[in-house]
Design an enzyme around this catalytic site. Sequence first.
Site, PDB file in Angstrom:
ATOM      1  N   SER A 194       0.856  -1.186   0.000  1.00 46.52           N
ATOM      2  CA  SER A 194       0.000   0.000   0.000  1.00 46.52           C
ATOM      3  C   SER A 194       0.886   1.228   0.000  1.00 46.52           C
ATOM      4  O   SER A 194       2.011   1.192   0.510  1.00 46.52           O
ATOM      5  CB  SER A 194      -0.901   0.015   1.241  1.00 46.52           C
ATOM      6  OG  SER A 194      -1.514   1.276   1.420  1.00 46.52           O
ATOM      7  N   TYR A 207      -1.324  -0.711  10.533  1.00 47.06           N
ATOM      8  CA  TYR A 207      -1.562  -1.042   9.124  1.00 47.06           C
ATOM      9  C   TYR A 207      -0.407  -0.562   8.257  1.00 47.06           C
ATOM     10  O   TYR A 207       0.121  -1.308   7.421  1.00 47.06           O
ATOM     11  CB  TYR A 207      -2.873  -0.405   8.658  1.00 47.06           C
ATOM     12  CG  TYR A 207      -3.132  -0.568   7.184  1.00 47.06           C
ATOM     13  CD1 TYR A 207      -3.572  -1.780   6.667  1.00 47.06           C
ATOM     14  CD2 TYR A 207      -2.931   0.489   6.298  1.00 47.06           C
ATOM     15  CE1 TYR A 207      -3.807  -1.940   5.305  1.00 47.06           C
ATOM     16  CE2 TYR A 207      -3.166   0.346   4.947  1.00 47.06           C
ATOM     17  CZ  TYR A 207      -3.600  -0.873   4.451  1.00 47.06           C
ATOM     18  OH  TYR A 207      -3.818  -1.019   3.103  1.00 47.06           O
TER      19      TYR A 207
END
Length: 318
Positions: A194, A207
């Site tokens: 990501s 995350y």
Amino acid sequence: MAPESLAEVPGCNCFWYLGVVAATWWGLRAAWCLLNGARVWVLGSGAQVGPTIGKWAVVTGATDGIGKAYAEELARRGMNIVLISRSPEKLEEAAIHIKQKFKVETKIIAADFGKPTEIYERIEAGLRDLEIGVLVNNVGISYEYPEYFLEIPDLENTLDKMININIMSVCQMTRLVLPGMLGRGKGVVLNISSASGMYPVPLLTVYSATKAFVDFFSRGLHAEYRSKGVTVQSVLPFFVATKLAKIRKPTWDKPSPETYVRSALNTVGLQTQTNGYLPHAITGWISTSLVPVSAAISMGMKMNKGLRARFLKKAKQN
């Protein structure tokens, strides 16, 4: 008495030469970026990814969003698909759709990556004897909303799940599939990281850290095995119109999963670390080359504090 020319000013020539060197360096760097961009985004074809490297592709998190788009695009290219996800019902539906639309074989394996001790022997058995050319490590989870670390709901369980799903699944699936690729001397491993892994993102800290792991793991693994015919690519998307991102309508900078995946596959063999999509690549270059990391962290904190406040206000009203 004033000097008659700049050349008579002590040190002036040094500054002039330094300026020339700096301008030349920046010019060469800009030219290289443009040429490399043209090579990737104009000439890239993704020809490396297809049944010539193996009959089967394995996709985790294959029933929604980017994972589903990878499964369908690889099927469109003629590869048989192993779909791995948590819901047997959604897996059956996706497998039937792919088989009917693309006329390829499909296989499903229901697995909850949040419970790692229960699944990897079963996955290994399900993949046995398959000629796997592509592995897409896509499965992942994020926060329900941006939150301070110690205030994350059900923190201990959330940490276990996020590490097992976002990190351990990548390592374990690679462990299962990589030996077969090395035995044939060809294969592609696509690890979906990501853009949040490009620099720390406050209030999404865990995350962000798990996605940084995926990026580092991918680039290190590529260096280890590229000479043996296996390509490992780290894919770092910014926002894509998926359920995970809570974006319903695609835009030019927030593409549909299908648009994003078609673009990302065209970078395989050209970039070991890719943002996958031209507008994302431009954003990535600006945020890592022109914006100081400290500024990126501050902007992330400000943005996520606003998102957190809106979420909590809405939750309180309900």
